[in-house]
Design a protein around this motif. Structure first.
Motif: not given
Length: 554
Positions: A430-432, A468-472, A517-521, A527-530
């Motif tokens: 996901a980070f990639g 979805a969480d990582v991409l926001n 899929y929706h990002p979990r606020p 995930y931004e820190m990771l």
């Protein structure tokens, strides 16, 4: 009047599938999948050296088996109503051919020679050649890499061709020309495989072979000869013009019409790569980011030429007018490994079981392993101090191609278990993906929606939610199980004149979306820190590998 039907054929890494589609309703009336027999045995491949070759017989057997199999499922009257066939393949997957367009591996003297076969997209034996291409292009009067993100990849046409003719004198002597899989298999159906006259794919040529109208086609003979004298004269034995996938390559030859039980009036469309036709099948629209998620990923964006065409996007896999739809700029990116990352981890765990307890026990374990790890990983908390992994297990495709890079996992301790490592690997993929999205946005290309297709997108809610969480960003998953084959069918409908445009074919034949899929606020900031830790680890590993390379060369 009975509705016309078309056939989309999708050549993937492990198998080929055919899909018969009603051009007016989009209803699929027949489908069939065929696994490559030789590839399944691991023949002609050496993963330790990143050599991955496929025998053209796998392709010929596959296209016949899948089209016949799909027709056998369809109502009897459909056979007489088929008007078009279009094909997508992996890429860049080029191979050497003789003067007639026959792949060398189909000649008795090359039947078992991997260098006479098609060189699969993920073959990285040409890393050194890619680097030479980059070094020369960046110091040449014309930078031929400017429309492919500024970096040429070892996964692409020229690097593979140059590597092969350097190491194999027999291939060098007998290869009249070279051809992409998507061009050759489409040409086979028409009966015209002459490498000088068959229609070459704009998609393949622009993204992988440095073709551009500004260059009057391919790189100059002077450039190629300077790169290596072995390439002198090759340009004239390749191609000058290219064609978009709304156009016809020809019609079905009498031989193949008889073999498949179809009419010689059936139009065969110009081929393209799987990701680009998959984006059509996923109902791509301007500024939609389509992720084809499988063993690797290909990411496709489409934008109006007049809005984005003047920009040069750094570090991607190319920007090509008409590579997705005519009149639109197609932009490609992707990851060299996505599902392959999870498959590697599964093999790592099951191999000792196979060695100690046998194939039956290992196979049972393998079938249950990823679902089991997924269930456990889903229960783990997401914290800023979690493990961090890099997704570069097969190098990095984008942004900034570098296939010499290696993966890494940071933060291991005696309490680390398999579910935690698996979770880190999923997050790494996901980070990639996030790094690719960031690059497009940084370069002034907006992303207005995200669409996902492919096996991983359909099968793993855990992976898609993490993404979805990582991409926001929300992610829509296309309903079509075989979006690439559906996209090929849409292209066939346009090439055969049933629909006037790709957009019209999408509207008539599209199947919509079945999940979102929706990002979990609460997890987005974590995930931004990771992700920032992922970037830091990546920078460290890349710099250390560069230092090691300098020591080796010194």
């Amino acid at each position: 009047m009975n509705n016309p039907y078309v056939i989309g054929v999708d050549f993937g890494t492990d198998s080929v599938r055919a899909l018969i589609v009603d051009t007016q309703t989009g209803q699929a009336v027949g489908t069939h999948v065929h696994e490559y027999a030789r590839w399944k045995q691991g023949l002609y491949c050496d993963p330790a050296t990143s050599q991955f070759r496929q025998h053209p017989l796998d392709y010929l057997e596959g296209i016949e088996a899948t089209i016949k199999g799909a027709l056998s499922q369809a109502p009897a009257e459909v056979r007489g109503q088929v008007v078009g066939i279009s094909i997508d393949t992996t890429g860049s997957t080029p191979g050497p051919v003789d003067e007639t367009g026959l792949p060398l591996a189909l000649r008795p003297d090359f039947a078992e020679n991997p260098n006479g076969m098609f060189i699969l997209w993920k073959d990285h034996t040409a890393n050194a050649e890619a680097e030479e291409i980059n070094n020369l292009a960046h110091h040449w009067d014309t930078d031929y890499t400017k429309y492919v993100g500024g970096i040429y990849s070892s996964e692409w046409f020229w690097a593979k061709m140059l590597r092969t003719i350097r190491v194999d004198e027999a291939v060098r002597e007998k290869a009249f020309s070279w051809i992409e899989h998507c061009d050759w298999i489409s040409a086979v159906l028409t009966g015209n495989t002459n490498p000088l006259t068959l229609k070459r794919s704009r998609c393949a040529a622009g993204h992988k072979a440095l073709w551009h109208a500004e260059f009057d086609g391919l790189p100059s003979d002077e450039f190629l000869t300077k790169l290596d004298p072995l390439l002198a004269g090759q340009r004239d034995r390749l191609f000058h013009d290219t064609y978009t996938s709304d156009q016809a390559m020809g019609t079905l030859s009498p031989e193949w019409a008889e073999k498949l039980g179809l009419s010689t009036d059936v139009v065969v469309g110009v081929g393209a790569f799987d990701a680009h036709m998959g984006a059509i099948g996923a109902e791509i629209e301007p500024y939609a980011f389509v992720r084809i998620i499988g063993t690797s990923t290909c990411d496709i964006l489409m934008a109006p030429n007049e809005e984005i065409g003047h920009r040069l996007i750094r570090g991607i896999c190319g920007q090509v007018d008409g590579s997705v739809a005519p009149g639109m700029l197609g932009l490609e990116a992707g990851q060299s490994a996505f599902g392959d990352v999870y498959a590697w981890f599964a093999r790592l765990i099951t191999k000792p079981v196979r060695e100690l307890l046998g194939d039956e026990a290992a196979d049972k374990m393998a079938a249950k392993l990823i679902p089991h790890l997924t269930k456990q990983a889903e229960q783990l908390p997401v914290t800023p101090t979690d493990l961090i992994a890099l997704d570069w297990i097969n190098g990095r495709r984008t942004p900034d191609a570098n296939h010499t890079l290696k993966s890494a996992i940071a933060g291991l301790n005696l309490g680390t278990d398999a579910p935690r490592v698996f979770k880190a690997l999923v997050e790494a993929t996901a980070f990639g993906s996030r790094s690719i999205v960031d690059r497009f946005i940084e370069e002034g290309v907006p992303i207005k929606k995200v669409i996902a297709i492919g096996g991983v997108a359909k099968k793993s809610a855990f992976v898609m939610q993490t993404l979805a969480d990582v991409l926001n960003k929300p992610i829509q998953v296309a309903q079509a199980d075989q979006a690439c084959a559906l996209g090929a069918a849409m292209c066939a409908a346009v090439a055969a004149g049933v629909h006037p445009t790709m957009e019209a074919a999408q509207q008539a034949m599209g199947s919509g979306f079945d999940a979102e899929y929706h990002p979990r606020p609460e997890l987005v900031p974590v995930y931004e820190m990771l992700y920032q830790r992922y970037r830091k680890l990546g920078g460290f590993v890349e710099s250390e590998l560069a230092k090691n390379a300098e020591l080796v060369s010194a």
